[in-house]
Design an enzyme around this catalytic site. Structure first.
Site, PDB file in Angstrom:
ATOM      1  CB  SER A 210     -49.907   0.980  32.067  1.00 50.15           C
ATOM      2  OG  SER A 210     -50.773   0.581  33.098  1.00 50.15           O
TER       3      SER A 210
ATOM      4  CD  GLU B 145     -45.547   1.067  39.702  1.00 52.40           C
ATOM      5  OE1 GLU B 145     -46.764   1.314  39.523  1.00 52.40           O
ATOM      6  OE2 GLU B 145     -45.056   0.885  40.831  1.00 52.40           O
TER       7      GLU B 145
ATOM      8  CG  ASP C  39     -45.577   4.916  52.588  1.00 53.61           C
ATOM      9  OD1 ASP C  39     -46.537   5.367  53.229  1.00 53.61           O
ATOM     10  OD2 ASP C  39     -45.641   3.937  51.834  1.00 53.61           O
TER      11      ASP C  39
ATOM     12  CG  PHE D 147     -42.547  -6.099  47.589  1.00 58.15           C
ATOM     13  CD1 PHE D 147     -41.840  -4.980  48.003  1.00 58.15           C
ATOM     14  CD2 PHE D 147     -42.089  -6.793  46.491  1.00 58.15           C
ATOM     15  CE1 PHE D 147     -40.693  -4.581  47.353  1.00 58.15           C
ATOM     16  CE2 PHE D 147     -40.946  -6.399  45.829  1.00 58.15           C
ATOM     17  CZ  PHE D 147     -40.241  -5.298  46.258  1.00 58.15           C
TER      18      PHE D 147
ATOM     19  CG  HIS E 284     -50.233  -0.209  36.468  1.00 53.82           C
ATOM     20  ND1 HIS E 284     -49.697   0.768  35.661  1.00 53.82           N
ATOM     21  CD2 HIS E 284     -49.445  -0.234  37.585  1.00 53.82           C
ATOM     22  CE1 HIS E 284     -48.636   1.310  36.248  1.00 53.82           C
ATOM     23  NE2 HIS E 284     -48.462   0.716  37.416  1.00 53.82           N
TER      24      HIS E 284
END
Ligand code: FAD
Length: 276
Positions: A6, A8, A99, A206, A256
């Site tokens: 998958s 994103e 968040d 990140f 993913h």
């Protein structure tokens, strides 16, 4: 590839970004993903941006998962958005707390993702397949590792079908997390989230924000490459392909990819895995 994949994406902010993302998606569709997901409210993006990107993916004939965060939301707004997503043909959600931007209070009628999962199930039954987030290296705001694991189990018991992890470069953390969850009765799939390494500064930024650990040896090697982007990319491909291969060989239920709206690294990693 013998493993479900998958991908994103985040919602593009400009028309050029949206156009570029269409091309990226077409390239990645050649890898036959099980679904593609679009983040929600992260990095200042709008909810409308998420829903537009999800709409496009569905129109392209691919299963789409809308990320859905509940921080600051009310039951009434969540109810409305669930109706809209269902009418769009969305069958899969990634249910999150999200968040708050700094300076905001907690607010809203949902405290944790488990509250959102329970609400979605109560309102919509089995209309949506629900994914939740998992943190093999522990969520940065967790009271303790044990409390975080229990919070994960609560999300699953509230009705999640499967989980996607925060990215990591240490497979032991992932397998221990899966084993510990299993000891608490969790048999739902926990799919590793994979972050390809294409830029040293971006990865450090990140990782600081989300609490993902960059092992010292990877950090030092990346620092050693300085501005040599070709070497960073070559090293990143080797490291992340190896990581995926270890996960696949040890029985991970899928992969993913956090694509960052780019196709090259993900495609090359999957090509190498298929050839291995
Ligand atoms: P929760 O599961 O609610 O956990 C949040 C914190 O609360 C954790 O520290 C947990 O230990 C603690 N906690 C939970 N329940 C309890 C309880 N009952 N008692 C005490 N403590 C508790 N962010 C976005 O804004 N948009 C996105 O699209 C997005 N997509 C993501 C996709 C994935 C796969 C992942 C891994 C993360 C994503 N995030 C996204 C980031 C996520 O929103 C943040 O990590 C957020 O801080 C936590 O969300 P959560 O759903 O994991 O929260």
């Amino acid at each position: 590839m013998d493993l479900p994949l998958s991908f994103e994406f985040f919602p593009p902010k400009t028309a050029e970004g949206a156009e570029k993302l269409r091309g990226v998606r077409q390239q990645l569709y050649a890898l036959a993903p099980e679904f593609c997901s679009v983040t929600y409210g992260a990095g200042g993006s709008t909810q409308e941006g998420t829903f537009n990107a999800v709409r496009e993916i569905l129109a392209e004939g691919v299963a789409a998962a809308s990320h859905f965060s509940c921080v600051g939301a009310t039951r009434a707004t969540v109810r409305e958005q669930l109706k809209m997503l269902k009418a769009m043909g969305v069958e899969r959600l990634v249910a999150l707390r999200g968040d708050l931007p700094s300076g905001y209070g907690v607010g809203g009628e949902f405290q944790y993702a488990s509250d959102l999962v329970a609400f979605i199930r109560a309102e919509t039954g089995d209309d949506f397949r629900i994914e939740v987030a998992a943190y093999p290296e522990i969520h940065p705001q967790a009271r303790s590792a044990d409390a975080d694991l229990k919070a994960f189990v609560a999300k699953v018991r509230a009705g999640a079908d499967s989980a996607i992890t925060q990215y990591f470069y240490n497979t032991d953390a992932y397998f221990r997390f899966v084993d510990d969850a299993l000891k608490l009765g969790v048999t739902t799939p926990v799919v590793p989230g994979i972050m390809p390494i294409t830029s040293s500064t971006q990865l450090m930024r990140f990782s600081d924000a989300c609490g993902a650990e960059i092992p010292r040896w990877i950090r030092l090697r990346l620092q050693g490459f300085g501005d040599d982007t070709a070497s960073i990319k070559a090293f990143g491909l080797d490291v992340v392909t190896d990581l995926c291969d270890q996960l696949r060989c040890a029985g991970a239920p899928g992969l993913h990819f956090y694509t960052m709206n780019q196709s090259a690294a993900t495609m090359e990693i999957v090509r190498r895995l298929a050839a291995a």
